[in-house]
Design a protein around this motif. Structure first.
Motif, PDB file in Angstrom:
ATOM      1  N   CYS A   1      31.218   0.164  93.956  1.00 43.09           N
ATOM      2  CA  CYS A   1      29.799   0.528  93.976  1.00 43.09           C
ATOM      3  C   CYS A   1      29.276   0.289  95.388  1.00 43.09           C
ATOM      4  O   CYS A   1      29.048  -0.851  95.789  1.00 43.09           O
ATOM      5  CB  CYS A   1      29.015  -0.283  92.952  1.00 43.09           C
ATOM      6  N   GLN A   2      29.092   1.361  96.146  1.00 40.89           N
ATOM      7  CA  GLN A   2      28.804   1.232  97.570  1.00 40.89           C
ATOM      8  C   GLN A   2      27.518   0.458  97.843  1.00 40.89           C
ATOM      9  O   GLN A   2      27.432  -0.282  98.829  1.00 40.89           O
ATOM     10  CB  GLN A   2      28.697   2.615  98.204  1.00 40.89           C
ATOM     11  N   GLY A   3      26.514   0.633  96.993  1.00 47.37           N
ATOM     12  CA  GLY A   3      25.265  -0.076  97.221  1.00 47.37           C
ATOM     13  C   GLY A   3      25.447  -1.578  97.174  1.00 47.37           C
ATOM     14  O   GLY A   3      24.860  -2.309  97.976  1.00 47.37           O
ATOM     15  N   ASN A   4      26.268  -2.051  96.242  1.00 44.17           N
ATOM     16  CA  ASN A   4      26.508  -3.485  96.159  1.00 44.17           C
ATOM     17  C   ASN A   4      27.283  -3.997  97.369  1.00 44.17           C
ATOM     18  O   ASN A   4      26.989  -5.069  97.898  1.00 44.17           O
ATOM     19  CB  ASN A   4      27.258  -3.833  94.879  1.00 44.17           C
ATOM     20  N   PHE A   5      28.278  -3.223  97.813  1.00 47.98           N
ATOM     21  CA  PHE A   5      29.022  -3.651  98.995  1.00 47.98           C
ATOM     22  C   PHE A   5      28.139  -3.611 100.238  1.00 47.98           C
ATOM     23  O   PHE A   5      28.252  -4.477 101.114  1.00 47.98           O
ATOM     24  CB  PHE A   5      30.279  -2.807  99.167  1.00 47.98           C
ATOM     25  N   ALA A   6      27.237  -2.634 100.320  1.00 50.04           N
ATOM     26  CA  ALA A   6      26.291  -2.614 101.435  1.00 50.04           C
ATOM     27  C   ALA A   6      25.381  -3.837 101.381  1.00 50.04           C
ATOM     28  O   ALA A   6      25.091  -4.463 102.415  1.00 50.04           O
ATOM     29  CB  ALA A   6      25.468  -1.332 101.411  1.00 50.04           C
ATOM     30  N   ALA A   7      24.940  -4.206 100.167  1.00 50.07           N
ATOM     31  CA  ALA A   7      24.085  -5.385 100.021  1.00 50.07           C
ATOM     32  C   ALA A   7      24.831  -6.669 100.349  1.00 50.07           C
ATOM     33  O   ALA A   7      24.207  -7.675 100.708  1.00 50.07           O
ATOM     34  CB  ALA A   7      23.511  -5.449  98.599  1.00 50.07           C
ATOM     35  N   MET A   8      26.161  -6.662 100.210  1.00 49.46           N
ATOM     36  CA  MET A   8      26.955  -7.822 100.619  1.00 49.46           C
ATOM     37  C   MET A   8      26.952  -8.003 102.134  1.00 49.46           C
ATOM     38  O   MET A   8      27.528  -8.971 102.642  1.00 49.46           O
ATOM     39  CB  MET A   8      28.401  -7.671 100.142  1.00 49.46           C
ATOM     40  N   GLU A   9      26.350  -7.049 102.829  1.00 49.64           N
ATOM     41  CA  GLU A   9      26.300  -7.059 104.303  1.00 49.64           C
ATOM     42  C   GLU A   9      27.703  -7.015 104.897  1.00 49.64           C
ATOM     43  O   GLU A   9      28.024  -7.696 105.868  1.00 49.64           O
ATOM     44  CB  GLU A   9      25.494  -8.251 104.818  1.00 49.64           C
ATOM     45  N   THR A  10      28.526  -6.166 104.270  1.00 50.94           N
ATOM     46  CA  THR A  10      29.872  -5.928 104.773  1.00 50.94           C
ATOM     47  C   THR A  10      29.952  -4.503 105.281  1.00 50.94           C
ATOM     48  O   THR A  10      29.128  -3.645 104.931  1.00 50.94           O
ATOM     49  CB  THR A  10      30.915  -6.163 103.660  1.00 50.94           C
ATOM     50  N   ASP A  11      30.946  -4.209 106.107  1.00 48.63           N
ATOM     51  CA  ASP A  11      31.184  -2.849 106.573  1.00 48.63           C
ATOM     52  C   ASP A  11      31.834  -2.070 105.435  1.00 48.63           C
ATOM     53  O   ASP A  11      32.950  -2.382 105.013  1.00 48.63           O
ATOM     54  CB  ASP A  11      32.096  -2.880 107.804  1.00 48.63           C
ATOM     55  N   VAL A  12      31.125  -1.058 104.918  1.00 48.89           N
ATOM     56  CA  VAL A  12      31.583  -0.385 103.705  1.00 48.89           C
ATOM     57  C   VAL A  12      32.919   0.329 103.911  1.00 48.89           C
ATOM     58  O   VAL A  12      33.846   0.135 103.110  1.00 48.89           O
ATOM     59  CB  VAL A  12      30.492   0.570 103.174  1.00 48.89           C
ATOM     60  N   PRO A  13      33.101   1.169 104.955  1.00 48.14           N
ATOM     61  CA  PRO A  13      34.427   1.784 105.123  1.00 48.14           C
ATOM     62  C   PRO A  13      35.551   0.758 105.288  1.00 48.14           C
ATOM     63  O   PRO A  13      36.656   0.954 104.760  1.00 48.14           O
ATOM     64  CB  PRO A  13      34.249   2.638 106.388  1.00 48.14           C
ATOM     65  N   ALA A  14      35.277  -0.352 105.981  1.00 46.57           N
ATOM     66  CA  ALA A  14      36.303  -1.383 106.132  1.00 46.57           C
ATOM     67  C   ALA A  14      36.633  -2.027 104.792  1.00 46.57           C
ATOM     68  O   ALA A  14      37.803  -2.340 104.509  1.00 46.57           O
ATOM     69  CB  ALA A  14      35.844  -2.445 107.129  1.00 46.57           C
ATOM     70  N   ALA A  15      35.623  -2.241 103.933  1.00 43.96           N
ATOM     71  CA  ALA A  15      35.871  -2.812 102.609  1.00 43.96           C
ATOM     72  C   ALA A  15      36.691  -1.867 101.750  1.00 43.96           C
ATOM     73  O   ALA A  15      37.564  -2.297 100.975  1.00 43.96           O
ATOM     74  CB  ALA A  15      34.547  -3.145 101.934  1.00 43.96           C
ATOM     75  N   ILE A  16      36.429  -0.569 101.864  1.00 41.37           N
ATOM     76  CA  ILE A  16      37.226   0.420 101.130  1.00 41.37           C
ATOM     77  C   ILE A  16      38.695   0.285 101.525  1.00 41.37           C
ATOM     78  O   ILE A  16      39.590   0.280 100.670  1.00 41.37           O
ATOM     79  CB  ILE A  16      36.707   1.843 101.422  1.00 41.37           C
ATOM     80  N   LYS A  17      38.942   0.146 102.815  1.00 43.79           N
ATOM     81  CA  LYS A  17      40.331   0.045 103.279  1.00 43.79           C
ATOM     82  C   LYS A  17      40.963  -1.270 102.863  1.00 43.79           C
ATOM     83  O   LYS A  17      42.178  -1.323 102.574  1.00 43.79           O
ATOM     84  CB  LYS A  17      40.370   0.236 104.790  1.00 43.79           C
ATOM     85  N   ARG A  18      40.188  -2.354 102.775  1.00 50.31           N
ATOM     86  CA  ARG A  18      40.740  -3.632 102.322  1.00 50.31           C
ATOM     87  C   ARG A  18      41.174  -3.564 100.863  1.00 50.31           C
ATOM     88  O   ARG A  18      42.215  -4.117 100.489  1.00 50.31           O
ATOM     89  CB  ARG A  18      39.706  -4.753 102.500  1.00 50.31           C
ATOM     90  N   LEU A  19      40.380  -2.918 100.026  1.00 54.13           N
ATOM     91  CA  LEU A  19      40.686  -2.884  98.592  1.00 54.13           C
ATOM     92  C   LEU A  19      41.635  -1.740  98.241  1.00 54.13           C
ATOM     93  O   LEU A  19      42.263  -1.754  97.189  1.00 54.13           O
ATOM     94  CB  LEU A  19      39.388  -2.795  97.796  1.00 54.13           C
TER      95      LEU A  19
END
Length: 317
Positions: free
Chosen positions: A211-229
Motif C-alpha cells: 500500500c504505497q500511501g502507508n509506505f509514503a507515510a513511513m517516510e521511506t523512499d517508495v521505489p527503494a522499498a519496493i525493491k527491498r521487498l
C-alpha cells in the motif's frame, strides 16, 4: 500488471464502470455478507465476476480475528476459519488474500474526510493528536512482544495451508503506520518490520500488499522499498499521502510527493505482474455519499486514478 478495482460482491454501477474502464482484475470486499468465506458464497461471487468479464483475483477482507491478534481463547476456531477460506480460494482459483494484523476497532483510522483540495475536491487525513484524545482501547495492556508471539503462532498455522492451496497471503500495512494507537501496539509499521515478518516464514506464499500511501507515510523512499521487498509483493494499493505517520493527508494520485512513474518502474524491475488498484481517492463535485460507499471510494476519483495508472503502465513499458 493488471489494473484492478475493489468491488462489492454483487453487480452494481461500479461493476459497469469497471468494465467500461477496461479493468482486468477484480478485488472483492464482502460488506454486510455473513460467513462469506464459505465455499458456496465464494463460488457464486467468483462466477458473478467471471460472468461479468472481470476475473476475481483478490479477496480483500478478513474473517473475525480479534482473539487471534490478542492471543485469547477462541483463536484456534478463528484460525480454522481462515484456513477454510484459504482452501476454498484455492479450489476456486482466487489467487490472493489481502489481510491485516490489527485489532479491528483500531484498524484504519482517519480523523477527517472533508479536507479541501484542488477545485474544491475533498480528501481524507489523519491527525494523531486528535486520535489519541479518545479513550484507550480495552486491550491497551497487550505488549508488542505478545503481538509478535501471536503473529508467529498464526503464521505457523496458516502459511502451510496457503502453500498447499496455492494462495498468496498479502499482508497490508497498519494504517496509520505508527505504534501505539489508542494504547495498542502495532507491528506492520516499517520496512524493517516487514522484513522481520517475512522472515518468520520464508515462503513465496507469505508476502505483501504494498500500500504505497502507508509506505509514503513511513517516510521511506517508495521505489527503494519496493525493491527491498521484491518478489514478496503480491498486490498493490496505488496511492500517495503527504506528511508523516502522525499527521498526513491523502493526495490526488498525480499530486503527491512520491515519484509514481519510478514506483511503477520499480514494480517492473522486481518482476511484479499482479493486480494494482487505486485507493483512497478524493471526492469530486456532485458526488453524494451512497450506502456502502466509504470516504475515499467514490467513483469519479477512481476513474481518474485508473486512467492515471494505465498511462503510467504504458510509459513504464
Amino acid at each position: 500488471m493488471d489494473p484492478a478495482l475493489m468491488l462489492p460482491p454483487s453487480p452494481d454501477r461500479r461493476w459497469t464502470l469497471a468494465k467500461q474502464l477496461g479493468v482486468t482484475s477484480g478485488v472483492v470486499r464482502f460488506w454486510g455478507v455473513d460467513d462469506w468465506w464459505e465455499y458456496d458464497t465464494l463460488l457464486r461471487t467468483r462466477n458473478r465476476f467471471e460472468d461479468h468479464g472481470i476475473p476475481l483475483h483478490v479477496v480483500e477482507d478478513r474473517p473475525p480475528m480479534t482473539n487471534t491478534v490478542l492471543g485469547k481463547d477462541g483463536r484456534d476456531e478463528e484460525i480454522a476459519t481462515v484456513k477454510r477460506l484459504l482452501r476454498n480460494m484455492g479450489k476456486l482459483g482466487i489467487e490472493t488474500y489481502c489481510w491485516v494484523w490489527t485489532e479491528n476497532p483500531v484498524g484504519v483510522l482517519r480523523t477527517s474526510d472533508s479536507i479541501p483540495d484542488r477545485g474544491g475536491s475533498l480528501k481524507t487525513g489523519y491527525d494523531h493528536e486528535w486520535s489519541q484524545r479518545a479513550d484507550d482501547h480495552p486491550e491497551a495492556d497487550i505488549t508488542e512482544d505478545e503481538l509478535w508471539e501471536n503473529l508467529e503462532y498464526f503464521l505457523d498455522e496458516v502459511v502451510p495451508v496457503a502453500e498447499e492451496a496455492g494462495v498468496n497471503m498479502a499482508l497490508h500495512p497498519d494504517d496509520p503506520p505508527l505504534s501505539p494507537v489508542r494504547g495498542v501496539p502495532r507491528l506492520v509499521t516499517s520496512v524493517d518490520n516487514y522484513e522481520r515478518i517475512l522472515s518468520l516464514h520464508d515462503s513465496p506464499n507469505h508476502g505483501v500488499t504494498f500500500c504505497q500511501g502507508n509506505f509514503a507515510a513511513m517516510e521511506t523512499d517508495v521505489p527503494a522499498a519496493i525493491k527491498r521487498l521484491g518478489d514478496r509483493i503480491h498486490f498493490v494499493h496505488f496511492r500517495d499521502v503527504e506528511g508523516s505517520p502522525d499527521s498526513f493527508v491523502e493526495t490526488w494520485h498525480d499530486d503527491g510527493p512520491t515519484d509514481m512513474l519510478a514506483a511503477m518502474e520499480a514494480y517492473r524491475d522486481v518482476g511484479f505482474d499482479g493486480p494494482i488498484r487505486p485507493d483512497h481517492v478524493p471526492k469530486m463535485l456532485g458526488e453524494e455519499d451512497r450506502e456502502g460507499v466509504h470516504a475515499g471510494y467514490t467513483d469519479m476519483g477512481r476513474l481518474f486514478a485508473v486512467g492515471y495508472i494505465k498511462g503510467l503502465l504504458e510509459q513504464s513499458e
